[in-house]
Design a protein around this motif. Structure first.
Motif, PDB file in Angstrom:
ATOM      1  N   THR A 195       1.036 -15.479  -3.257  1.00  0.00           N
ATOM      2  CA  THR A 195       2.045 -14.381  -3.445  1.00  0.00           C
ATOM      3  C   THR A 195       2.288 -13.646  -2.390  1.00  0.00           C
ATOM      4  OG1 THR A 195       0.678 -13.020  -4.799  1.00  0.00           O
ATOM      5  CG2 THR A 195       1.566 -14.581  -6.111  1.00  0.00           C
ATOM      6  N   TYR A 196       3.401 -13.303  -2.216  1.00  0.00           N
ATOM      7  CA  TYR A 196       3.979 -12.282  -1.131  1.00  0.00           C
ATOM      8  C   TYR A 196       4.831 -11.373  -1.685  1.00  0.00           C
ATOM      9  CZ  TYR A 196       2.822 -16.489   1.489  1.00  0.00           C
ATOM     10  OH  TYR A 196       1.800 -17.810   1.922  1.00  0.00           O
ATOM     11  N   PRO A 197       4.422 -10.120  -1.670  1.00  0.00           N
ATOM     12  CA  PRO A 197       3.127  -9.509  -1.107  1.00  0.00           C
ATOM     13  C   PRO A 197       2.045 -10.013  -2.312  1.00  0.00           C
ATOM     14  CG  PRO A 197       4.318  -7.708  -2.174  1.00  0.00           C
ATOM     15  CD  PRO A 197       5.105  -8.920  -2.254  1.00  0.00           C
ATOM     16  N   ASP A 198       0.529 -10.080  -1.635  1.00  0.00           N
ATOM     17  CA  ASP A 198      -0.450 -10.216  -2.838  1.00  0.00           C
ATOM     18  C   ASP A 198      -0.947  -9.079  -3.871  1.00  0.00           C
ATOM     19  OD1 ASP A 198      -1.584  -8.917  -0.858  1.00  0.00           O
ATOM     20  OD2 ASP A 198      -3.296 -10.181  -0.499  1.00  0.00           O
ATOM     21  N   SER A 199      -0.341  -8.018  -3.061  1.00  0.00           N
ATOM     22  CA  SER A 199      -0.840  -6.694  -3.994  1.00  0.00           C
ATOM     23  C   SER A 199       0.268  -5.888  -4.019  1.00  0.00           C
ATOM     24  CB  SER A 199      -2.094  -6.087  -3.433  1.00  0.00           C
ATOM     25  OG  SER A 199      -2.190  -5.802  -2.375  1.00  0.00           O
ATOM     26  N   ILE A 200       0.523  -4.807  -4.728  1.00  0.00           N
ATOM     27  CA  ILE A 200       1.522  -3.900  -4.920  1.00  0.00           C
ATOM     28  C   ILE A 200       1.235  -2.719  -5.607  1.00  0.00           C
ATOM     29  CG2 ILE A 200       2.467  -4.794  -7.099  1.00  0.00           C
ATOM     30  CD1 ILE A 200       5.220  -4.614  -5.829  1.00  0.00           C
ATOM     31  N   ASP A 201       1.803  -1.507  -5.237  1.00  0.00           N
ATOM     32  CA  ASP A 201       1.712  -0.177  -5.464  1.00  0.00           C
ATOM     33  C   ASP A 201       2.349  -0.076  -6.936  1.00  0.00           C
ATOM     34  OD1 ASP A 201      -0.031   0.612  -3.599  1.00  0.00           O
ATOM     35  OD2 ASP A 201       1.655   1.362  -2.255  1.00  0.00           O
ATOM     36  N   VAL A 202       1.765   0.069  -7.837  1.00  0.00           N
ATOM     37  CA  VAL A 202       2.214   0.399  -9.446  1.00  0.00           C
ATOM     38  C   VAL A 202       2.065   1.748  -9.680  1.00  0.00           C
ATOM     39  CG1 VAL A 202       1.955  -0.216 -11.781  1.00  0.00           C
ATOM     40  CG2 VAL A 202       1.427  -2.104 -10.038  1.00  0.00           C
ATOM     41  N   TYR A 203       3.067   2.418 -10.312  1.00  0.00           N
ATOM     42  CA  TYR A 203       3.333   3.784 -10.768  1.00  0.00           C
ATOM     43  C   TYR A 203       3.338   3.719 -12.252  1.00  0.00           C
ATOM     44  CZ  TYR A 203       4.294   4.630  -5.805  1.00  0.00           C
ATOM     45  OH  TYR A 203       4.245   5.010  -4.610  1.00  0.00           O
ATOM     46  N   ALA A 204       2.273   4.557 -12.980  1.00  0.00           N
ATOM     47  CA  ALA A 204       2.255   4.679 -14.423  1.00  0.00           C
ATOM     48  C   ALA A 204       1.597   6.036 -14.643  1.00  0.00           C
ATOM     49  CB  ALA A 204       1.727   3.663 -14.825  1.00  0.00           C
ATOM     50  N   ILE A 205       1.653   6.442 -15.976  1.00  0.00           N
ATOM     51  CA  ILE A 205       0.825   7.523 -16.206  1.00  0.00           C
ATOM     52  C   ILE A 205      -0.787   6.907 -16.159  1.00  0.00           C
ATOM     53  CG2 ILE A 205       2.514   8.511 -17.885  1.00  0.00           C
ATOM     54  CD1 ILE A 205       1.250   7.114 -20.236  1.00  0.00           C
ATOM     55  N   LYS A 206      -1.558   8.061 -16.118  1.00  0.00           N
ATOM     56  CA  LYS A 206      -2.789   7.601 -15.680  1.00  0.00           C
ATOM     57  C   LYS A 206      -3.565   6.839 -16.734  1.00  0.00           C
ATOM     58  CE  LYS A 206      -7.107   9.969 -14.139  1.00  0.00           C
ATOM     59  NZ  LYS A 206      -8.098   9.138 -14.858  1.00  0.00           N
ATOM     60  N   GLN A 207      -3.204   7.307 -18.262  1.00  0.00           N
ATOM     61  CA  GLN A 207      -3.865   6.487 -19.114  1.00  0.00           C
ATOM     62  C   GLN A 207      -3.722   4.909 -18.993  1.00  0.00           C
ATOM     63  OE1 GLN A 207      -2.067   9.225 -19.221  1.00  0.00           O
ATOM     64  NE2 GLN A 207      -2.264  10.175 -21.343  1.00  0.00           N
ATOM     65  N   VAL A 208      -2.626   4.627 -18.536  1.00  0.00           N
ATOM     66  CA  VAL A 208      -2.235   3.178 -18.462  1.00  0.00           C
ATOM     67  C   VAL A 208      -2.753   2.469 -17.269  1.00  0.00           C
ATOM     68  CG1 VAL A 208      -0.034   1.592 -18.032  1.00  0.00           C
ATOM     69  CG2 VAL A 208       0.118   3.401 -19.815  1.00  0.00           C
ATOM     70  N   LEU A 209      -2.723   3.193 -16.199  1.00  0.00           N
ATOM     71  CA  LEU A 209      -3.169   2.618 -15.082  1.00  0.00           C
ATOM     72  C   LEU A 209      -4.669   2.490 -15.111  1.00  0.00           C
ATOM     73  CD1 LEU A 209      -1.706   4.251 -11.908  1.00  0.00           C
ATOM     74  CD2 LEU A 209      -1.417   2.003 -12.845  1.00  0.00           C
ATOM     75  N   ASP A 210      -5.403   3.052 -15.964  1.00  0.00           N
ATOM     76  CA  ASP A 210      -6.907   2.871 -16.052  1.00  0.00           C
ATOM     77  C   ASP A 210      -7.276   1.785 -16.538  1.00  0.00           C
ATOM     78  OD1 ASP A 210      -7.508   5.267 -14.699  1.00  0.00           O
ATOM     79  OD2 ASP A 210      -7.662   6.491 -16.595  1.00  0.00           O
ATOM     80  N   THR A 211      -6.452   1.217 -17.297  1.00  0.00           N
ATOM     81  CA  THR A 211      -6.721  -0.196 -18.196  1.00  0.00           C
ATOM     82  C   THR A 211      -6.185  -1.117 -17.316  1.00  0.00           C
ATOM     83  OG1 THR A 211      -4.257  -0.171 -19.282  1.00  0.00           O
ATOM     84  CG2 THR A 211      -6.065   1.068 -20.309  1.00  0.00           C
TER      85      THR A 211
END
Length: 322
Positions: free
Chosen positions: A171-187
């Protein structure tokens, strides 16, 4: 037989007619005068917010807000507003466009001027004709955290006979910055794409995929990623390999050779060497006193796909140490 009406009756009818016309004109003039006067009326408005500013997540309880307003304008303008808004006005708007101001980490407010301009624009009025019962509108919002996540394509692929993937999809890009509330990102450990299906594939695939956002608070700068999957035609081949002796154990195995059966891309068929493969005995069965032990492939080239070992088990004899 026709009988002419008396002259007095005709004059009476004319006077009544003139009076009615005068009354109608007078009423119209009175109405115009009244409508030209300035009045103040209350008009509650419901605001539906979307698109919070970057880096913020608006809780559901604050996405709909009641706003008490008063309209102060001429009567004929109020009449037009009432006739075009028979129900309580509902305004859908971008919260970002209203430029909310920060009170503290989680509390924000909208200024009276921005709210008045919003309501006035919706009702086709001047901002000076709209007044607010409260000077500001407050709400709470959660700051978004960010996390770089690996992109995992969600693919469902069926291949034509003798064809298969030559390596994993890229995949291009192979990783990406995701924004969300902390409770969601932690999962989250990775982010997937929307499911894409391909049938009877016999050539390499290159396509775009939409990222799958699993929570309303999630956002990304770019919703589309690209992927490539190399597809080749494969054939089956085999090698006879000696089984590696078990270090530190007094074992004799029977047989001590096995056949590795594998699939390989046609373009790599002549590149494989038997020295690239290594087979070992899985000694975990000794503790269970199994009569036979499994074999396992401990080394093989990455462009070879293992099908099976024949045999995949060996008999063994424990010898006494010398």
């Amino acid at each position: 037989m026709y009988r002419p009406q008396p002259r007095e009756e005709i004059k009476k009818r004319k006077r009544i007619f003139v009076y009615l016309i005068f009354l109608a004109v007078s009423s119209l003039l009175w109405l115009l005068i009244k409508l030209n006067n300035v009045y103040t009326v209350k008009m509650p408005v419901t605001l539906h917010f979307s698109d919070p500013p970057a880096g913020l997540w608006l809780d559901d309880e604050y996405r709909e807000q009641k706003l008490e307003t008063e309209l102060q304008t001429r009567g004929f303008i109020l009449l037009r507003v009432v006739l075009t808004n028979k129900k309580e006005p509902v305004i859908h708007t971008s919260l970002r466009s209203l430029s909310p101001r920060k009170i503290n980490q989680n509390e924000y407010y909208l200024t009276a001027q921005s709210l008045k301009s919003l309501v006035a624009s919706h009702l086709n009025l001047n901002a000076e004709e709209v007044m607010l019962v409260d000077n500001e509108l407050r709400f709470r919002a959660n700051p978004l955290a960010s996390k770089k996540l690996k992109v995992v394509p969600n693919l469902e692929i069926s291949y034509d006979q003798r064809f298969g993937p030559y390596g994993p999809p890229k995949t291009y890009p192979d990783s990406i910055d995701v924004y969300a509330i902390k409770q969601v990102l932690d999962t989250l450990r990775f982010i997937t794409t929307e499911k894409a299906s391909y049938k009877n594939v016999r050539s390499s695939i290159s396509d775009s995929l939409k990222l799958h956002l699993t929570h309303p608070s999630m956002s990304v700068q770019k919703h589309i990623v690209y992927f490539e999957l190399q597809v080749e035609q494969f054939t089956e081949t085999h090698f006879i390999v000696d089984v590696e002796p078990v270090e530190g154990a007094n074992l004799r195995i029977f047989p001590n050779r096995t056949t590795i059966i594998l699939n390989v891309a046609l373009k790599d068929y002549d590149k494989l060497e038997v020295s690239e493969f290594q087979v070992e005995v899985d000694t975990s069965g000794l503790a269970k006193r199994n009569s036979r032990l499994f074999l396992k492939v401990s080394r093989k080239p990455s462009n070879a796909q293992l099908v099976r070992l024949d045999p995949d088990k060996v008999e063994y004899l424990i010898t006494s140490a010398r």
